[in-house]
Design an enzyme around this catalytic site. Structure first.
Site, short mmCIF file in Angstrom:
data_model
loop_
_atom_site.label_atom_id
_atom_site.label_comp_id
_atom_site.label_asym_id
_atom_site.label_seq_id
_atom_site.Cartn_x
_atom_site.Cartn_y
_atom_site.Cartn_z
N TYR A 229 -101.56 17.21 -4.94
CA TYR A 229 -100.19 16.70 -5.00
C TYR A 229 -100.00 15.68 -3.89
CZ TYR A 229 -95.03 16.71 -4.94
OH TYR A 229 -93.70 16.36 -4.98
N ASP B 222 -104.55 12.47 2.50
CA ASP B 222 -103.17 12.95 2.47
C ASP B 222 -103.12 14.19 3.36
OD1 ASP B 222 -100.76 14.15 2.05
OD2 ASP B 222 -100.81 14.03 -0.14
N LYS C 196 -94.22 16.75 6.80
CA LYS C 196 -94.03 18.15 7.20
C LYS C 196 -94.03 18.34 8.72
CE LYS C 196 -94.83 19.66 2.63
NZ LYS C 196 -95.73 19.33 1.56
C1 PLP Z 1 -95.42 18.17 0.47
C2 PLP Z 1 -96.51 17.21 0.16
C3 PLP Z 1 -96.27 15.88 -0.17
C4 PLP Z 1 -94.89 15.35 -0.41
O1 PLP Z 1 -94.10 15.40 0.72
P1 PLP Z 1 -92.49 15.39 0.54
O2 PLP Z 1 -91.99 15.30 1.93
O3 PLP Z 1 -92.15 16.67 -0.17
O4 PLP Z 1 -92.15 14.21 -0.27
C5 PLP Z 1 -97.34 15.03 -0.31
N1 PLP Z 1 -98.60 15.46 -0.15
C6 PLP Z 1 -98.88 16.74 0.16
C7 PLP Z 1 -100.28 17.16 0.35
C8 PLP Z 1 -97.85 17.66 0.30
O5 PLP Z 1 -98.12 18.94 0.53
#
Ligand code: PLP
Length: 418
Positions: free
Chosen positions: A143, A238, A266
């Site tokens: 994701y 990511d 995060k």
């Molecule tokens: C949570 C998440 C996102 C998206 O971040 P948001 O602040 O919710 O838009 C992207 N990549 C990873 C791996 C994530 O866990």
């Protein structure tokens, strides 16, 4: 569930889809309705009915120091008095960028944005602008936020609801998104063969954590490093979950691989809406106003969010022993799940138990988990005052606020709940 939460949920459902502002909060996949939070402190959430939950969701990752850490809250409170947003640069943005660069040397230059979604989307735009190529490679079950071109086999919330791809994404958008299989180097090599000189970048969660936690197999990340380099494509990590979670330098420090670009979110915001993307100076020099790749934001680098992030990183830097401690605590949880015969994947303080006896190494093997058994485990844990993510395909997060006693209590609950 308490009566106040139930009433709020009814009201919420009239005004918000599913009563929530992000789908997995709804508890639908585990056949329940959500509790509404009144406040949080340390490792605990307290709902509007005064139930107390030992929290392993930690706001889905940011809460590495626990909730309402006094130093962070204090810094934010003081910052608020000086104004909430200026739309002009501040000293703290510079300090944060310098501090991030010290922790993560590959971020030679960076941009602060407001969400992980934005960070990933913008990193990809930078990669496309820099290489002049359109196609990107992503992995099934990874994701990278909810931007159009990335909602293809995007794990997490979509897996929970059994939606492979989102409606509302024109086929043309997703056409440039090539899918590979996590931990399968051949699947990546085939794409580079078929789309020679067309691939701008490979984006990957260096530890996948949105199909449940799936670690990279030995050599997988170094293979991605090599094949991108050989083909003039960029490697994007990511690190929205792994950044400042596995180590101060994130997964790139943990595994010793230097990506061209990275996305952070995060933890970097310390509980506020803040994220970042960045990397090689030559690539980031393509971003406006230096270069032709446009990216902007009214609240980007918001002073309050930057304050929360800065103070959180300072705490992490001042207490590096914390990483070993949360790793050890997570290992004890892992052992409790293993006693029950579940498959457990863990990297540091990130872990998932899968309701299957088989190894989970990618999207397809994750999908073999028994989500009904998961739902009953979730309910049993909640009954015991322990809140784990309401989905089989999410990670469990251990924070510095989880004490030995709390871990012990959780291990007992695991033995009873499964
Ligand atoms: C949570 C998440 C996102 C998206 O971040 P948001 O602040 O919710 O838009 C992207 N990549 C990873 C791996 C994530 O866990």
């Amino acid at each position: 569930m308490g009566i106040r939460s139930e009433r709020l949920y009814e009201r919420a459902c009239k005004r918000m889809p599913g009563g929530v502002n992000s789908p997995v909060r709804s508890f639908r996949s585990v056949g329940k309705t959500p509790f509404f939070v009144e406040k949080a402190a340390g490792a605990f959430l307290i709902d509007v009915d005064h139930n107390r939950y030992l929290d392993y969701v930690c706001s889905w990752g940011p809460g590495i120091l626990g909730h309402a850490h006094p130093a962070v809250v204090d810094a934010v409170r003081r910052a608020c008095e000086k104004g909430l947003t200026y739309g002009a640069p501040t000293e703290k943005e510079v300090e944060l960028a310098e501090l991030v660069n010290e922790c993560v040397p590959s971020l030679e230059m960076m941009r602060l944005v407001s969400s992980g979604t934005e960070a990933c989307m913008s990193a990809i735009r930078a990669a496309r602008g820099f290489t002049g190529r359109d196609k990107i490679v992503k992995f099934e079950g990874c994701y990278h936020g909810h931007s159009d071109g990335l909602l293809v086999k995007a794990g997490s919330g979509l897996m929970t609801e059994s939606i492979p791809d989102s409606a509302g994404v024109p086929a043309g958008y997703a056409e440039n998104t090539l899918l590979a299989v996590y931990n399968d180097t051949e699947s990546v090599a085939r794409l580079f063969d078929a789309y020679r000189d067309q691939i701008a970048c490979v984006i990957v969660e260096p530890v996948a954590a949105n199909m449940g936690v799936v670690p990279p197999s030995e050599g997988f990340l170094s293979f991605l490093r090599r094949i991108t380099e050989e083909n003039g494509a960029l490697l994007i990590f990511d690190e929205v979950i792994t950044g400042f979670r596995l180590a101060l330098g994130g997964a790139q420090e943990y595994f010793g691989i230097r990506p061209d670009l990275s996305a952070f979110g995060k933890i970097i915001g310390g509980g506020m809406p803040l994220a970042a993307y960045g990397g090689r100076r030559d690539v980031m020099s393509c971003i406006a106003p230096l270069g032709p790749v446009y990216q902007a934001g009214t609240l980007s680098g918001n002073p309050i969010a930057v304050t929360a992030g800065l103070e959180t990183l300072r705490q992490l830097i001042a207490h590096p022993e914390l990483y070993r401690q949360i790793d050890e605590k997570a290992a004890r949880l892992e052992a409790a799940y293993r006693e029950k015969g579940l498959t457990v994947n863990r990297v540091g303080s990130l872990l998932s138990c899968f309701f299957t006896g088989d190894p989970v190494t990618d999207y397809r093997s994750a999908l073999r988990s028994d989500t009904k058994a998961f739902a009953s485990y979730f309910a049993n844990m909640l009954e015991r005052g322990i809140y784990v993510a309401p989905s089989q395909f999410e990670a469990m997060f251990v924070s510095a606020a989880h004490s030995d006693e709390m871990i012990e209590r959780t291990c007992r609950a695991i033995r009873e709940a499964i």
